[in-house]
Write a protein that holds these residues in place. Structure first.
Motif, PDB file in Angstrom:
ATOM      1  N   LEU A 189      -3.777  -7.283  -5.370  1.00 51.79           N
ATOM      2  CA  LEU A 189      -3.356  -6.790  -4.066  1.00 51.79           C
ATOM      3  C   LEU A 189      -1.845  -6.738  -3.944  1.00 51.79           C
ATOM      4  O   LEU A 189      -1.124  -7.632  -4.404  1.00 51.79           O
ATOM      5  CB  LEU A 189      -3.913  -7.684  -2.958  1.00 51.79           C
ATOM      6  CG  LEU A 189      -5.437  -7.724  -2.786  1.00 51.79           C
ATOM      7  CD1 LEU A 189      -5.816  -8.800  -1.781  1.00 51.79           C
ATOM      8  CD2 LEU A 189      -5.976  -6.366  -2.351  1.00 51.79           C
ATOM      9  N   GLU A 190      -1.378  -5.693  -3.284  1.00 53.93           N
ATOM     10  CA  GLU A 190       0.041  -5.535  -2.970  1.00 53.93           C
ATOM     11  C   GLU A 190       0.172  -5.324  -1.467  1.00 53.93           C
ATOM     12  O   GLU A 190      -0.659  -4.647  -0.860  1.00 53.93           O
ATOM     13  CB  GLU A 190       0.604  -4.324  -3.715  1.00 53.93           C
ATOM     14  CG  GLU A 190       2.029  -3.966  -3.368  1.00 53.93           C
ATOM     15  CD  GLU A 190       2.457  -2.630  -3.957  1.00 53.93           C
ATOM     16  OE1 GLU A 190       3.603  -2.221  -3.709  1.00 53.93           O
ATOM     17  OE2 GLU A 190       1.630  -1.984  -4.636  1.00 53.93           O
ATOM     18  N   THR A 191       1.184  -5.916  -0.850  1.00 59.10           N
ATOM     19  CA  THR A 191       1.407  -5.719   0.582  1.00 59.10           C
ATOM     20  C   THR A 191       2.365  -4.553   0.796  1.00 59.10           C
ATOM     21  O   THR A 191       3.427  -4.475   0.170  1.00 59.10           O
ATOM     22  CB  THR A 191       1.987  -6.986   1.229  1.00 59.10           C
ATOM     23  OG1 THR A 191       1.070  -8.075   1.055  1.00 59.10           O
ATOM     24  CG2 THR A 191       2.199  -6.783   2.725  1.00 59.10           C
ATOM     25  N   VAL A 192       1.972  -3.627   1.682  1.00 59.03           N
ATOM     26  CA  VAL A 192       2.783  -2.440   1.956  1.00 59.03           C
ATOM     27  C   VAL A 192       2.916  -2.247   3.458  1.00 59.03           C
ATOM     28  O   VAL A 192       2.113  -2.755   4.243  1.00 59.03           O
ATOM     29  CB  VAL A 192       2.160  -1.174   1.333  1.00 59.03           C
ATOM     30  CG1 VAL A 192       2.097  -1.287  -0.181  1.00 59.03           C
ATOM     31  CG2 VAL A 192       0.777  -0.891   1.912  1.00 59.03           C
ATOM     32  N   ARG A 230      -6.143   4.704  -3.748  1.00 58.82           N
ATOM     33  CA  ARG A 230      -5.924   3.306  -3.368  1.00 58.82           C
ATOM     34  C   ARG A 230      -6.786   2.956  -2.158  1.00 58.82           C
ATOM     35  O   ARG A 230      -7.082   3.808  -1.319  1.00 58.82           O
ATOM     36  CB  ARG A 230      -4.448   3.051  -3.059  1.00 58.82           C
ATOM     37  CG  ARG A 230      -3.520   3.436  -4.199  1.00 58.82           C
ATOM     38  CD  ARG A 230      -2.208   2.678  -4.167  1.00 58.82           C
ATOM     39  NE  ARG A 230      -1.353   3.072  -3.064  1.00 58.82           N
ATOM     40  CZ  ARG A 230      -0.172   2.502  -2.795  1.00 58.82           C
ATOM     41  NH1 ARG A 230       0.281   1.520  -3.543  1.00 58.82           N
ATOM     42  NH2 ARG A 230       0.555   2.908  -1.781  1.00 58.82           N
ATOM     43  N   TYR A 270      -6.957   0.539   1.187  1.00 61.14           N
ATOM     44  CA  TYR A 270      -6.063  -0.183   2.092  1.00 61.14           C
ATOM     45  C   TYR A 270      -6.867  -1.133   2.979  1.00 61.14           C
ATOM     46  O   TYR A 270      -7.862  -0.735   3.578  1.00 61.14           O
ATOM     47  CB  TYR A 270      -5.297   0.793   2.987  1.00 61.14           C
ATOM     48  CG  TYR A 270      -4.324   1.681   2.252  1.00 61.14           C
ATOM     49  CD1 TYR A 270      -2.974   1.372   2.192  1.00 61.14           C
ATOM     50  CD2 TYR A 270      -4.762   2.848   1.625  1.00 61.14           C
ATOM     51  CE1 TYR A 270      -2.075   2.190   1.526  1.00 61.14           C
ATOM     52  CE2 TYR A 270      -3.881   3.673   0.951  1.00 61.14           C
ATOM     53  CZ  TYR A 270      -2.537   3.344   0.903  1.00 61.14           C
ATOM     54  OH  TYR A 270      -1.662   4.166   0.237  1.00 61.14           O
ATOM     55  N   THR A 304       1.055  -3.287   8.645  1.00 62.24           N
ATOM     56  CA  THR A 304       1.100  -3.636   7.228  1.00 62.24           C
ATOM     57  C   THR A 304      -0.331  -3.669   6.690  1.00 62.24           C
ATOM     58  O   THR A 304      -1.294  -3.713   7.459  1.00 62.24           O
ATOM     59  CB  THR A 304       1.765  -5.000   6.990  1.00 62.24           C
ATOM     60  OG1 THR A 304       1.040  -5.999   7.725  1.00 62.24           O
ATOM     61  CG2 THR A 304       3.231  -4.993   7.416  1.00 62.24           C
ATOM     62  N   SER A 329      -2.790  -4.805   2.876  1.00 56.66           N
ATOM     63  CA  SER A 329      -2.964  -5.099   1.468  1.00 56.66           C
ATOM     64  C   SER A 329      -3.567  -3.857   0.828  1.00 56.66           C
ATOM     65  O   SER A 329      -4.458  -3.226   1.402  1.00 56.66           O
ATOM     66  CB  SER A 329      -3.898  -6.293   1.265  1.00 56.66           C
ATOM     67  OG  SER A 329      -3.327  -7.484   1.758  1.00 56.66           O
ATOM     68  N   VAL A 373      -4.962  -1.989  -2.975  1.00 57.20           N
ATOM     69  CA  VAL A 373      -5.390  -2.189  -4.356  1.00 57.20           C
ATOM     70  C   VAL A 373      -5.740  -0.830  -4.945  1.00 57.20           C
ATOM     71  O   VAL A 373      -6.233   0.061  -4.238  1.00 57.20           O
ATOM     72  CB  VAL A 373      -6.607  -3.155  -4.428  1.00 57.20           C
ATOM     73  CG1 VAL A 373      -7.800  -2.600  -3.673  1.00 57.20           C
ATOM     74  CG2 VAL A 373      -6.988  -3.463  -5.866  1.00 57.20           C
ATOM     75  N   ARG A 374      -5.462  -0.643  -6.216  1.00 60.26           N
ATOM     76  CA  ARG A 374      -5.817   0.612  -6.862  1.00 60.26           C
ATOM     77  C   ARG A 374      -7.333   0.800  -6.854  1.00 60.26           C
ATOM     78  O   ARG A 374      -8.086  -0.171  -6.989  1.00 60.26           O
ATOM     79  CB  ARG A 374      -5.314   0.634  -8.309  1.00 60.26           C
ATOM     80  CG  ARG A 374      -3.792   0.602  -8.443  1.00 60.26           C
ATOM     81  CD  ARG A 374      -3.382   0.874  -9.882  1.00 60.26           C
ATOM     82  NE  ARG A 374      -4.137   0.039 -10.826  1.00 60.26           N
ATOM     83  CZ  ARG A 374      -4.223   0.290 -12.139  1.00 60.26           C
ATOM     84  NH1 ARG A 374      -3.618   1.352 -12.659  1.00 60.26           N
ATOM     85  NH2 ARG A 374      -4.902  -0.528 -12.918  1.00 60.26           N
TER      86      ARG A 374
END
Length: 236
Positions: free
Chosen positions: A27-30, A47, A49, A101, A103, A105-106
């Motif tokens: 996970l990446e936060t965007v 992706r 979200y 915001t 999280s 993930v691909r």
């Protein structure tokens, strides 16, 4: 990462510890920037979200140039989860209408994580049912109920997703969300302001009487909320 420190997203919170432990490193936060398209109808999902805050609108574009909202997604759900799992395109555009915001993930990583866990796949399937119920209720609401009720329903949902009475929304955007002309929203909003239910200025709406707004809403708000709680559990 322990359960108490998971991102404030209902689906991530609902994952069993082992499943979340596998997903967490991916996970990446965007930031979710207003009016950004997270996914386009008909295109492969790249992706998935999981919003923490903000509102994402699922919009269908019609041949006459109009757009119609069919569902809203926020911290109670995910954008593109079912489409990514089944490797199929979304049927609607996913547009950020209130910033926040998330999280992310691909899609391929999301799919692999789901392939390893029956519980993960079950959760996605239950959420898909909740989203479908919301879509059906939204369509029925826009056909059957007056502008006052539809606007109230949408604002209550946005409040739940954002966790705030203050919403950065224009009357033009609200009109698009509930499928009416701007002047119809302007008339209702003015009446609500006179009644002390809302306070608004350009680009900003604040709910000042939540009970009054609930009384003005139709049953669709409570129905959608009940469906979601039945399928994926109550909000914390």
């Amino acid at each position: 990462m322990s359960a108490v420190t998971r991102p404030p997203n209902r689906l991530l919170q609902a994952l069993p510890p082992a499943e979340y432990a596998q997903l967490h490193p991916l996970l990446e936060t965007v930031d979710l920037t207003k009016e950004t398209a997270l996914a386009d109808a008909g295109a492969p999902v790249q992706r998935v979200y999981f919003p923490h805050a903000g509102v994402v609108s699922m919009m269908i574009n019609l041949s006459d140039g109009q757009s119609v909202e069919i569902a809203t997604i926020g911290r109670d759900g995910a954008v593109g989860a079912s489409a990514a799992l089944h490797e199929r395109p979304l049927l609607a555009d996913a547009i950020v209408v209130v910033p926040g915001t998330a999280s992310v993930v691909r899609a391929e990583d999301f799919r692999e994580a789901a392939d390893r866990s029956a519980e993960f796949r079950t959760l996605v399937a239950l959420y898909e049912q909740a989203l479908m119920a919301q879509t059906q209720q939204s369509v029925a609401c826009n056909v059957s109920h007056p502008v006052e009720a539809r606007l109230s329903r949408w604002l209550l949902r946005a409040r739940d997703l954002c966790g705030s009475e203050a919403l950065p929304l224009t009357q033009e955007m609200l009109a698009q969300m509930i499928g009416v002309r701007r002047n119809a929203v302007s008339i209702v909003a003015h009446g609500f302001q006179q009644a002390g239910i809302l306070r608004y200025s350009r680009g900003h709406i604040e709910i000042t009487d939540i009970d009054g707004l609930r009384k003005a809403a139709c049953e669709c708000y409570a129905t959608v909320k009940a469906h979601a709680e039945q399928l994926i559990g109550p909000e914390d």
